[in-house]
Design a protein around this motif. Structure first.
Motif, short mmCIF file in Angstrom:
data_model
loop_
_atom_site.label_atom_id
_atom_site.label_comp_id
_atom_site.label_asym_id
_atom_site.label_seq_id
_atom_site.Cartn_x
_atom_site.Cartn_y
_atom_site.Cartn_z
N GLU A 177 15.47 4.05 5.37
CA GLU A 177 14.89 2.85 5.30
C GLU A 177 13.42 3.05 6.21
OE1 GLU A 177 15.58 -1.71 6.85
OE2 GLU A 177 17.44 -0.57 6.16
N THR A 226 9.75 1.89 4.85
CA THR A 226 9.18 0.92 5.32
C THR A 226 7.64 1.21 5.75
OG1 THR A 226 10.33 0.96 7.46
CG2 THR A 226 11.00 -0.46 5.63
N GLN A 237 5.12 -3.80 4.84
CA GLN A 237 6.26 -4.99 4.33
C GLN A 237 6.45 -4.37 2.92
OE1 GLN A 237 7.63 -7.15 6.09
NE2 GLN A 237 8.62 -8.40 4.56
N VAL A 238 7.85 -4.10 3.16
CA VAL A 238 8.50 -3.51 1.60
C VAL A 238 9.39 -4.51 1.02
CG1 VAL A 238 10.49 -2.27 2.58
CG2 VAL A 238 9.40 -1.43 0.54
N LYS A 240 3.17 1.12 9.03
CA LYS A 240 4.29 0.27 8.81
C LYS A 240 3.83 -0.64 7.73
CE LYS A 240 8.34 -1.00 10.34
NZ LYS A 240 9.65 -0.18 10.40
N LEU A 281 14.02 -1.14 -1.46
CA LEU A 281 15.04 -0.70 -0.35
C LEU A 281 16.43 -0.49 -0.99
CD1 LEU A 281 13.93 -2.07 2.94
CD2 LEU A 281 13.99 0.05 2.47
#
Length: 162
Positions: free
Chosen positions: A39, A43, A6-7, A4, A12
């Motif tokens: 999504e 992510t 942080q995007v 995982k 997005l």
């Protein structure tokens, strides 16, 4: 499953817009499930397989069937938002495309670990393209061999047998 990450909301928003445009152009429905899958993919970093993504989404109580997931993966491939890799195993691996920089892959034939490498191959491809007046859209390189962990495990096993 890929890790995982942080995007940015900008990334997005961009990929959601690209998917929206693709769905409209091809007269597909814009469903919440398709955008949830997109999504979830964007992510994460690295490679993933569809079954791992399905299990993760089930654990997180997404209401996504396998059929919806597989159909959406096909749409995302067609929209060029993900890429499919076959790293010598029977299970296809995928990774996001948009926002990823060009890289190549080292695949261990012993344990199946896949490592991404930034390489000078892009420079060579560019030189060849210029020389041959060939327009390159993208390239892909898979290098198969034995990773450091597997080599040291073999050496350790040999030493234990002596």
């Amino acid at each position: 499953m890929a890790e995982k990450k942080q995007v940015s909301t900008r990334l997005l928003d961009t990929v959601k817009k690209l998917l929206t445009d693709y769905l409209e152009e091809h007269q597909h429905r814009k469903t919440p499930e398709r955008f949830a899958i997109l999504e979830e993919i964007y992510t994460r970093t690295g490679h993933f397989d569809v079954e791992a993504l399905f299990m993760y989404m089930k654990e997180k109580n997404y209401r996504v069937s396998r059929a919806t997931l597989y159909n959406t993966m096909d749409l995302l491939l067609d929209a060029k938002l993900i890429v499919k890799h076959q790293f010598g195993k029977n299970i296809a691996q995928f990774e996001r495309v948009y926002g990823n920089k060009q890289h190549d892959h080292l695949i261990c034939v012993e344990c199946g670990e896949v490592s991404e490498i930034d390489s000078e191959v892009a420079d060579i491809v560019k030189e060849v393209a210029e020389r041959t007046e060939f327009t390159v859209s993208h390239h892909s390189l898979y290098i198969y061999g034995v990773c450091k962990k597997c080599k040291s495990r073999k050496v350790g096993n040999l030493e234990n047998n002596i």
